[in-house]
Design a protein around this motif. Structure first.
Motif, PDB file in Angstrom:
ATOM      1  N   UNK A  64       0.921  -1.168   0.305  1.00 13.46           N
ATOM      2  CA  UNK A  64       0.213   0.101  -0.146  1.00 13.46           C
ATOM      3  C   UNK A  64       0.918   1.286   0.374  1.00 13.46           C
ATOM      4  N   UNK A  65       2.180   1.038   0.529  1.00 12.62           N
ATOM      5  CA  UNK A  65       3.119   2.860   0.741  1.00 12.62           C
ATOM      6  C   UNK A  65       3.864   3.206  -0.235  1.00 12.62           C
ATOM      7  N   UNK A  66       3.601   2.190  -1.536  1.00 14.16           N
ATOM      8  CA  UNK A  66       4.414   2.538  -3.006  1.00 14.16           C
ATOM      9  C   UNK A  66       5.711   3.338  -2.563  1.00 14.16           C
ATOM     10  N   UNK A  67       6.672   1.579  -2.276  1.00 13.25           N
ATOM     11  CA  UNK A  67       7.824   2.284  -1.320  1.00 13.25           C
ATOM     12  C   UNK A  67       8.924   2.826  -3.143  1.00 13.25           C
ATOM     13  N   UNK A  68       9.729   3.800  -3.192  1.00 11.05           N
ATOM     14  CA  UNK A  68      10.165   3.966  -4.527  1.00 11.05           C
ATOM     15  C   UNK A  68      11.846   4.225  -4.003  1.00 11.05           C
ATOM     16  N   UNK A  69      12.510   3.509  -5.030  1.00 11.44           N
ATOM     17  CA  UNK A  69      13.739   4.342  -4.891  1.00 11.44           C
ATOM     18  C   UNK A  69      13.598   5.714  -5.406  1.00 11.44           C
ATOM     19  N   UNK A  70      14.534   6.471  -3.707  1.00  9.33           N
ATOM     20  CA  UNK A  70      14.485   7.765  -4.079  1.00  9.33           C
ATOM     21  C   UNK A  70      15.867   8.303  -4.393  1.00  9.33           C
ATOM     22  N   UNK A  71      16.065   9.300  -4.998  1.00  5.91           N
ATOM     23  CA  UNK A  71      17.821   9.765  -4.973  1.00  5.91           C
ATOM     24  C   UNK A  71      17.814  10.448  -4.002  1.00  5.91           C
ATOM     25  N   UNK A  72      18.913  10.149  -3.286  1.00  8.31           N
ATOM     26  CA  UNK A  72      18.992  10.998  -1.526  1.00  8.31           C
ATOM     27  C   UNK A  72      19.302  13.065  -2.075  1.00  8.31           C
ATOM     28  N   UNK A  73      18.905  13.390  -0.960  1.00 14.31           N
ATOM     29  CA  UNK A  73      19.249  15.136  -0.632  1.00 14.31           C
ATOM     30  C   UNK A  73      19.283  16.090   1.096  1.00 14.31           C
ATOM     31  N   UNK A  74      19.980  15.994   0.827  1.00 18.46           N
ATOM     32  CA  UNK A  74      20.152  17.210   2.091  1.00 18.46           C
ATOM     33  C   UNK A  74      20.374  18.667   2.096  1.00 18.46           C
ATOM     34  N   UNK A  75      19.487  18.953   2.889  1.00 17.72           N
ATOM     35  CA  UNK A  75      19.580  20.418   3.685  1.00 17.72           C
ATOM     36  C   UNK A  75      20.425  20.706   3.926  1.00 17.72           C
ATOM     37  N   UNK A  76      20.453  21.868   3.164  1.00 19.80           N
ATOM     38  CA  UNK A  76      22.422  22.620   3.542  1.00 19.80           C
ATOM     39  C   UNK A  76      22.028  24.360   3.943  1.00 19.80           C
ATOM     40  N   UNK A  77      22.995  24.946   5.204  1.00 18.66           N
ATOM     41  CA  UNK A  77      22.740  26.782   5.403  1.00 18.66           C
ATOM     42  C   UNK A  77      23.344  26.893   3.857  1.00 18.66           C
ATOM     43  N   UNK A  78      22.449  27.540   3.213  1.00 21.37           N
ATOM     44  CA  UNK A  78      21.967  28.403   2.298  1.00 21.37           C
ATOM     45  C   UNK A  78      23.666  29.250   1.468  1.00 21.37           C
ATOM     46  N   UNK A  79      24.544  29.927   2.737  1.00 19.47           N
ATOM     47  CA  UNK A  79      26.103  30.308   2.511  1.00 19.47           C
ATOM     48  C   UNK A  79      26.987  29.271   2.350  1.00 19.47           C
ATOM     49  N   UNK A  80      26.308  27.892   2.119  1.00 20.20           N
ATOM     50  CA  UNK A  80      27.064  26.866   1.880  1.00 20.20           C
ATOM     51  C   UNK A  80      27.143  26.256   0.608  1.00 20.20           C
ATOM     52  N   UNK A  81      26.321  26.947   0.091  1.00 21.30           N
ATOM     53  CA  UNK A  81      25.442  25.544  -1.043  1.00 21.30           C
ATOM     54  C   UNK A  81      26.435  26.522  -2.411  1.00 21.30           C
ATOM     55  N   UNK A  89      11.861   3.556  -0.161  1.00 21.07           N
ATOM     56  CA  UNK A  89      10.625   5.192   0.688  1.00 21.07           C
ATOM     57  C   UNK A  89      10.222   4.741   0.700  1.00 21.07           C
ATOM     58  N   UNK A  90       8.778   5.018   1.516  1.00 23.10           N
ATOM     59  CA  UNK A  90       7.689   4.975   1.055  1.00 23.10           C
ATOM     60  C   UNK A  90       7.173   6.401   1.022  1.00 23.10           C
ATOM     61  N   UNK A  91       6.114   6.051  -0.619  1.00 22.35           N
ATOM     62  CA  UNK A  91       6.003   7.646  -0.749  1.00 22.35           C
ATOM     63  C   UNK A  91       4.855   8.262  -0.781  1.00 22.35           C
ATOM     64  N   UNK A  92       3.946   7.200  -0.171  1.00 28.43           N
ATOM     65  CA  UNK A  92       2.311   7.170   0.280  1.00 28.43           C
ATOM     66  C   UNK A  92       2.044   7.421   1.822  1.00 28.43           C
ATOM     67  N   UNK A  93       0.758   8.274   1.717  1.00 25.72           N
ATOM     68  CA  UNK A  93       0.861   8.709   2.822  1.00 25.72           C
ATOM     69  C   UNK A  93      -0.483   8.970   3.426  1.00 25.72           C
ATOM     70  N   UNK A  94      -1.325   7.941   4.560  1.00 22.61           N
ATOM     71  CA  UNK A  94      -2.134   7.560   4.844  1.00 22.61           C
ATOM     72  C   UNK A  94      -3.440   8.602   5.291  1.00 22.61           C
ATOM     73  N   UNK A  95      -2.176  10.377   5.753  1.00 20.82           N
ATOM     74  CA  UNK A  95      -3.537  10.969   6.007  1.00 20.82           C
ATOM     75  C   UNK A  95      -3.214  11.624   4.629  1.00 20.82           C
ATOM     76  N   UNK A  96      -2.937  11.718   3.591  1.00 17.55           N
ATOM     77  CA  UNK A  96      -3.461  12.185   2.786  1.00 17.55           C
ATOM     78  C   UNK A  96      -3.269  10.910   1.598  1.00 17.55           C
ATOM     79  N   UNK A  97      -4.038  10.099   1.440  1.00 20.95           N
ATOM     80  CA  UNK A  97      -4.575   8.749   1.135  1.00 20.95           C
ATOM     81  C   UNK A  97      -4.442   8.524  -0.169  1.00 20.95           C
ATOM     82  N   UNK A  98      -5.338  10.154  -0.746  1.00 18.09           N
ATOM     83  CA  UNK A  98      -5.125   9.907  -2.990  1.00 18.09           C
ATOM     84  C   UNK A  98      -4.243  10.126  -3.206  1.00 18.09           C
TER      85      UNK A  98
END
Lengths: 274, 274
Positions: B191-208, B236-245
């Motif tokens: 049910x959870x629509x697991x997909x292989x997602x590309x990883x990304x990381x939040x960084x402080x803008x000044x160091x980007x 990773x699961x991409x479906x969210x039970x709180x926004x089931x559509x």
């Protein structure tokens, strides 16, 4: 960058299982506590307790003569088959495999034992609720219930049970003689070549209308009369770990059965679905 | 004879599970014994013990002021994200979903708490081994080990954790505030629509260097630099039970999540892989 050919995920699963789990059964020196037992239930893992039941009345006193005198006159339900193959996938002689159910009849216990010693191909199931320990404490406490059934099984050196699984947690105690178990975890379902088999039942030849060929002992296999052929088929493992080349699936060679032989007094926890 | 259209076996499995299992969590009045707990572990079933930890020092005494004075000067590892979405599938603004990991930084605890009260979008993970009960007796005895980790999580009303699963048995205790869990059994993986997602990381803008679009708080999401794109993707699961559509699979509508809200002092057993 290397590119990896994606492997069949079932192969990967079974291979990983084999790497992480031993096919040697765990041996305990003494009965587990209810909590220790529950850990095995949680892990769905068999164990054997050597000589745990060596002081049971059954282990100390049961033999053919004793049972004969004690149970004389009692009727027991006997599963009669020509080859000791009760509830087993069986060739029908026409190139198909069918599900052979035993001829069941009530026999006097003494008569049964005599029969067993002469014609070594029968088994018996007998409700032992009044004859043995009413429950096994560690299992009763852990599972919070008395046994659903307490059965005695009697066979001889030629008795064989086909690869099968039961939806019950089972504590098996060897009272006399020796039994060799070949166990597969539920995960190895892709190895056992489960097929929907047409059911047939052994019947005494004298009562048979349409018979699919005479067998010794006057037993013939008769196809069950069924209302709905599809619905009445029996899903059953047709692969046998002891003849691994026969009716194998592409995964059968990955099965690493756990083998354990029980001596009198040994106790085996056989988890549900193994 | 009726002919039955064979149903999708996954539909049948999930439907049967729903028929046999309640989506209401079991509520206990008091902590289970180790054996009782082990029965839940064996069944892989959550439970909640209401007010079980109401006398814990943590439940009685922890609040912002207390923690601030006690932990002043301690560095804590803070997961910083613009939307409270740490380790979450996140739209990349170009029609793809990527796996957004938080910016992690060590902050002084007092600084963190101030920050949290002003900008309500952060979380913290802090090793509490020296600050709370070293273990929970029923779980330590049942599982025969001390906890692998004891973590404190601090969030606010806008903190959300994405649908995920951990390979750990987890005892969660609510010390202050309230948390709403939405739980799915492992069986509902389809049910959870697991997909292989590309990883990304939040960084402080000044160091980007290369940024994929500015976000508030000066945080931008930067794709991780990886050696092997395929191997480094995050399933990773991409479906969210709180926004089931949204991002539903053909099976998502069969998911019946178990919802439980914890009040201070409540204890939740969250089984591995839920």
């Amino acid at each position: 960058m290397e590119s990896h050919k994606p492997e069949d995920p079932v192969v990967e699963l079974l291979t990983t299982y084999n790497e992480l789990n031993s096919s040697r059964i765990e041996e305990l020196d003494e009965e587990p506590s209810p909590l220790e037992f529950m850990r095995y239930v949680a892990r769905n893992t068999p164990f054997v307790v050597r000589r745990s039941a060596q002081d049971w009345t059954a282990t100390r006193t049961w033999n053919a003569a004793y049972l004969c005198s004690t149970l004389a006159g009692h009727k027991v339900n006997v599963a009669v088959t020509p080859f000791g193959n009760a509830d087993a996938p069986t060739p029908d002689g026409q190139g198909h495999t069918i599900f052979a159910k035993p001829h069941e009849e009530d026999q006097d216990f003494g008569q049964f034992l005599q029969y067993l010693s002469k014609r070594p191909k029968e088994g018996v199931k007998y409700d032992m609720r009044k004859r043995v320990e009413k429950s096994i404490a560690f299992a009763r406490i852990a599972l919070e219930r008395d046994p659903d059934a307490i059965n005695m099984w009697i066979g001889n050196s030629r008795s064989v049970t086909a690869l099968h699984r039961d939806n019950y947690e089972n504590i098996y105690v060897q009272a006399a003689g020796r039994k060799h178990f070949v166990l597969l975890p539920p995960l190895f379902q892709p190895c056992v070549n489960e097929q929907d088999l047409e059911p047939a039942t052994y019947v005494r030849a004298r009562s048979v209308g349409q018979a699919r060929g005479e067998e010794e002992e006057g037993l013939v296999l008769r196809m069950d009369e069924t209302v709905d052929d599809e619905a009445s088929k029996v899903p059953f493992a047709t692969w046998d770990p002891d003849t691994p080349e026969v009716r194998a699936t592409p995964y059968s060679h990955l099965a690493e059965p756990m083998r354990v032989s029980l001596e009198p007094g040994d106790m085996l926890y056989l988890p549900a679905m193994w």
